[in-house]
Design an enzyme around this catalytic site. Structure first.
Site, PDB file in Angstrom:
ATOM      1  N   CYS A   2      86.416  90.933  25.733  1.00  0.00           N
ATOM      2  CA  CYS A   2      85.734  89.997  26.627  1.00  0.00           C
ATOM      3  C   CYS A   2      86.708  88.947  27.139  1.00  0.00           C
ATOM      4  O   CYS A   2      86.738  88.637  28.332  1.00  0.00           O
ATOM      5  CB  CYS A   2      84.572  89.336  25.897  1.00  0.00           C
ATOM      6  SG  CYS A   2      83.553  88.275  26.946  1.00  0.00           S
TER       7      CYS A   2
ATOM      8  N   CYS B 134      83.689  79.204  25.931  1.00  0.00           N
ATOM      9  CA  CYS B 134      82.505  79.809  26.523  1.00  0.00           C
ATOM     10  C   CYS B 134      81.283  79.521  25.647  1.00  0.00           C
ATOM     11  O   CYS B 134      81.383  79.466  24.417  1.00  0.00           O
ATOM     12  CB  CYS B 134      82.694  81.314  26.664  1.00  0.00           C
ATOM     13  SG  CYS B 134      83.969  81.787  27.850  1.00  0.00           S
TER      14      CYS B 134
ATOM     15  N   CYS C 129      80.237  81.704  22.513  1.00  0.00           N
ATOM     16  CA  CYS C 129      81.196  81.795  21.410  1.00  0.00           C
ATOM     17  C   CYS C 129      81.634  80.429  20.888  1.00  0.00           C
ATOM     18  O   CYS C 129      82.632  80.323  20.171  1.00  0.00           O
ATOM     19  CB  CYS C 129      82.424  82.598  21.848  1.00  0.00           C
ATOM     20  SG  CYS C 129      82.058  84.296  22.358  1.00  0.00           S
TER      21      CYS C 129
ATOM     22  N   CYS D  51      91.814  82.240  22.007  1.00  0.00           N
ATOM     23  CA  CYS D  51      91.571  82.978  23.241  1.00  0.00           C
ATOM     24  C   CYS D  51      92.742  82.851  24.205  1.00  0.00           C
ATOM     25  O   CYS D  51      92.804  83.564  25.190  1.00  0.00           O
ATOM     26  CB  CYS D  51      90.305  82.477  23.931  1.00  0.00           C
ATOM     27  SG  CYS D  51      90.421  80.770  24.505  1.00  0.00           S
TER      28      CYS D  51
END
Length: 250
Positions: free
Chosen positions: A123, A204, A207, A230
């Site tokens: 993702c 995000c 998450c 990330c």
């Protein structure tokens, strides 16, 4: 896409910059980076997260037309989207570029917006890594908010470095956590609205969760999973993940 300088020449240039600015301030580093023709065109990559306003304010003091790349993963908190608009307006930034994941790729790989439930790395790759790589491609370098106190591979971080043939500028490399807080207070900069609700690290919405007192600031990112990062970095043309700050790029 800018022509990349031969690596030895680039290494020499970066070494010279670090020697010259070894004892300079973050604002001096930022000012030079944005005005030195030998460095080339730069962009500030900003998440408009918890600490992002510091670099955004510094950029606005030097050149409000500096390109600012804001990555909207289409899964951000509504508060982040509103904060991005408010801060950009308050600071008078004139070239904020909001980028999104490729619509065709999202439809192909995550049509129901549930990829994060099965594979968070996939993702992030779809919604962050790929669009960001495309966005910085036209520039000779980019500005980040990484700092030595964040530990890991950053303990020896310099103001200027090389990444995948580009110059990366880290104006806050030598700052401590209190320096960030003091700068925001002294310049009366607006805080991200989620910070006061227990979100010291903001990504995000699906998450990210609030952090309890005493927890690590990143405890709310991908809670319950081994994943804690990330942000991506390019080393010798390959994507590699390393320990990172609460905010990617800034």
């Amino acid at each position: 896409m800018p022509l990349e300088a031969p690596l030895p020449a680039l290494e020499e240039r970066v070494a010279d910059l670090n020697a010259r600015f070894k004892h300079r301030s973050a604002t001096q580093v930022m000012s030079h980076a944005l005005t030195d023709p030998e460095i080339g065109p730069l962009a500030l990559v900003s998440s408009f997260g918890a600490e992002s306003v510091v670099l955004l304010h510094m950029v606005s003091r030097v050149d409000r037309s500096t390109p600012v790349i804001f990555l909207d993963t289409q899964m951000l908190f509504q508060e982040t989207l509103e904060y991005q608009v408010d801060v950009s307006k308050k600071l008078g930034l004139t070239d904020v570029r909001t980028i999104h994941p490729d619509a065709d790729q999202v439809f192909k790989r995550d049509p129901d917006n549930i990829l994060h439930l099965a594979d968070t790395d996939a993702c992030c790759n779809l919604r962050k890594v790929e669009p960001l790589a495309n966005a910085i491609a036209p520039f000779d370098g980019w500005i980040t908010g990484r700092k030595r106190f964040q530990g890991g591979k950053r303990v020896d971080l310099e103001f200027f470095e090389i990444e995948n043939g580009r110059i990366k500028v880290n104006p806050l490399a030598h700052w401590a956590a209190d320096d960030v807080k003091d700068y925001m207070i002294n310049n009366r900069l607006p805080r991200h609205p989620l910070v006061g609700r227990g979100f010291p690290s903001i990504g995000c919405a699906p998450c990210t969760s609030a952090v309890k007192p005493g927890e690590d600031p990143r405890a709310g990112r991908w809670r319950g999973a081994e994943k804690s990062e990330c942000g991506i970095h390019f080393v010798d043309g390959k994507i590699q993940r390393i320990a990172s700050s609460p905010e990617q790029g800034d």
